[in-house]
Design a protein around this motif. Structure first.
Motif, PDB file in Angstrom:
ATOM      1  N   ASP A  85      29.534 -10.922   7.460  1.00  0.00           N
ATOM      2  CA  ASP A  85      30.092  -9.738   6.815  1.00  0.00           C
ATOM      3  C   ASP A  85      29.955  -9.895   5.290  1.00  0.00           C
ATOM      4  OD1 ASP A  85      31.184  -7.177   7.557  1.00  0.00           O
ATOM      5  OD2 ASP A  85      33.028  -7.766   6.563  1.00  0.00           O
ATOM      6  N   CYS A  86      30.369  -8.880   4.564  1.00  0.00           N
ATOM      7  CA  CYS A  86      30.040  -8.847   3.136  1.00  0.00           C
ATOM      8  C   CYS A  86      30.966  -9.677   2.256  1.00  0.00           C
ATOM      9  CB  CYS A  86      29.970  -7.413   2.631  1.00  0.00           C
ATOM     10  SG  CYS A  86      31.511  -6.491   2.766  1.00  0.00           S
ATOM     11  N   TRP A  87      32.015 -10.320   2.813  1.00  0.00           N
ATOM     12  CA  TRP A  87      32.858 -11.201   2.006  1.00  0.00           C
ATOM     13  C   TRP A  87      32.088 -12.429   1.543  1.00  0.00           C
ATOM     14  CZ3 TRP A  87      33.526 -16.299   3.320  1.00  0.00           C
ATOM     15  CH2 TRP A  87      33.210 -16.668   4.641  1.00  0.00           C
ATOM     16  N   ASP A 142      26.354 -10.423   1.378  1.00  0.00           N
ATOM     17  CA  ASP A 142      27.054  -9.299   0.748  1.00  0.00           C
ATOM     18  C   ASP A 142      26.339  -7.969   0.916  1.00  0.00           C
ATOM     19  OD1 ASP A 142      24.990  -9.969  -0.922  1.00  0.00           O
ATOM     20  OD2 ASP A 142      26.164  -9.968  -2.774  1.00  0.00           O
ATOM     21  N   ALA A 143      25.133  -7.992   1.447  1.00  0.00           N
ATOM     22  CA  ALA A 143      24.419  -6.748   1.747  1.00  0.00           C
ATOM     23  C   ALA A 143      23.808  -6.886   3.140  1.00  0.00           C
ATOM     24  CB  ALA A 143      23.337  -6.467   0.703  1.00  0.00           C
ATOM     25  N   GLY A 190      41.542 -12.272   4.547  1.00  0.00           N
ATOM     26  CA  GLY A 190      42.804 -12.791   4.037  1.00  0.00           C
ATOM     27  C   GLY A 190      43.927 -12.745   5.056  1.00  0.00           C
ATOM     28  N   LEU A 191      43.857 -11.812   5.986  1.00  0.00           N
ATOM     29  CA  LEU A 191      44.870 -11.697   7.032  1.00  0.00           C
ATOM     30  C   LEU A 191      44.643 -12.690   8.171  1.00  0.00           C
ATOM     31  CD1 LEU A 191      45.202  -7.815   7.150  1.00  0.00           C
ATOM     32  CD2 LEU A 191      46.967  -9.438   6.455  1.00  0.00           C
ATOM     33  N   LEU A 213      33.590  -4.234   0.606  1.00  0.00           N
ATOM     34  CA  LEU A 213      33.992  -5.582   0.218  1.00  0.00           C
ATOM     35  C   LEU A 213      35.517  -5.717   0.263  1.00  0.00           C
ATOM     36  CD1 LEU A 213      33.364  -8.407  -0.831  1.00  0.00           C
ATOM     37  CD2 LEU A 213      33.290  -7.457  -3.161  1.00  0.00           C
ATOM     38  N   ALA A 214      36.239  -4.676  -0.178  1.00  0.00           N
ATOM     39  CA  ALA A 214      37.696  -4.731  -0.154  1.00  0.00           C
ATOM     40  C   ALA A 214      38.225  -4.877   1.273  1.00  0.00           C
ATOM     41  CB  ALA A 214      38.277  -3.480  -0.812  1.00  0.00           C
TER      42      ALA A 214
END
Length: 290
Positions: free
Chosen positions: A210-212, A217-218, A176-177, A168-169
């Protein structure tokens, strides 16, 4: 003028190319690396070389693919323009599953792959400022729109090592980028294609958020496979349309993808390793034997 030969690399879910005619199987040796084989044929009279990146039955993980052999084989088969079709996750709400993204930039987060044909005994530095060929991207976009396939004409692809999906990070960081999509295969592919002086473009076919995304998230393989099947049908239509409209003579690349080695090799002729030069006969033969 050079005859145009279109190479297609099929990613997850794309293990053959429907519509390929006059098919023949060829085994092409890639010195010191592997023997590549894949169907060669044509669509609408345009010569096509197809390669399944993960092999039949999806046998190879992203890290285990021999990217150097794959690109070397494409070069030896006479390919001038190379289109990579790849499954990916999306970082943007406006790029939902089913969307095709024509990538114009890459970020490399791999760490366990051979990224160059060159090395000790023959060093070369090619430009990667603009890693995909703009004229080829334009033709893909026009074909997608003609086939009513949802397409984004640009986007940044971050390539992670895998084979695990993102944490997740990681997902939140890349979102964010401002990156567009995430995948596991198109680097070092793009770098090697540039060294081989091939015009290269990526069609990133979105399978998930994706998991964001709270609804994704899964991410599971089963979820992705359902979208892969729909994307594969659209990809076949896309390639057929590209082939129909593609020029039969290779168009020079406006950013010089097809002449990337003109000023790239820095090793003095007397210092070059003869054994490495033998392996570079297809990739760099135009420069080394010119």
């Amino acid at each position: 003028m050079t005859k145009a030969v279109l190479g297609i690399i099929g990613g997850s879910g794309l293990y053959d190319l429907p519509g390929l005619q006059n098919v023949r199987e060829e085994h092409i040796a890639s010195p010191g690396r592997a023997v590549g084989c894949g169907p060669i044929g044509d669509i609408d009279g345009l010569p096509i070389v197809f390669m399944s990146r993960h092999d039949k039955g999806h046998r190879l993980s992203p890290t285990d693919i021999n990217y150097r052999a794959n690109i070397d084989v494409m070069k030896r088969a006479g390919v001038t323009d190379l289109i990579s079709l790849s499954a990916c996750g999306s970082y943007k709400e406006n790029l939902p599953p089913g969307t095709f993204v024509i990538v114009d930039q890459f970020v490399d987060r791999t760490h366990n792959r051979a990224t160059s044909f060159f090395g000790t005994g023959c060093v070369a530095h090619v430009s990667m400022a603009h890693p995909t060929a703009p004229r080829l991207r334009m033709r893909i976009a026009e074909a997608a729109e003609a086939e009513s396939i949802a397409v984004a004409r640009d986007g940044t692809y971050v390539c992670m090592e895998g084979p695990q999906f993102s944490t997740l990070a990681e997902s939140l960081t890349y979102k964010g980028l401002g990156y567009s999509v995430v995948g596991m295969t198109n680097l070092p592919e793009a770098k090697l294609a540039r060294e081989a002086e091939l015009c290269y473009a990526t069609v990133a076919m979105v399978t998930d958020f994706d998991c964001w995304h709270p609804d994704h998230d899964a991410v599971t393989v089963q979820d992705i496979i359902r979208v892969l099947m729909a994307n594969a049908e659209k990809a076949a239509r896309l390639v057929a349309r590209i082939a129909k409209d593609f020029p039969r003579e290779h168009e020079p690349c406006p950013i010089g993808s097809d002449r990337a080695l003109d000023t790239a090799i820095i090793t003095a002729p007397e210092a070059r390793d003869p054994e490495l030069l033998k392996k570079l006969d297809a990739v760099a033969g135009r420069i080394l034997n010119g």
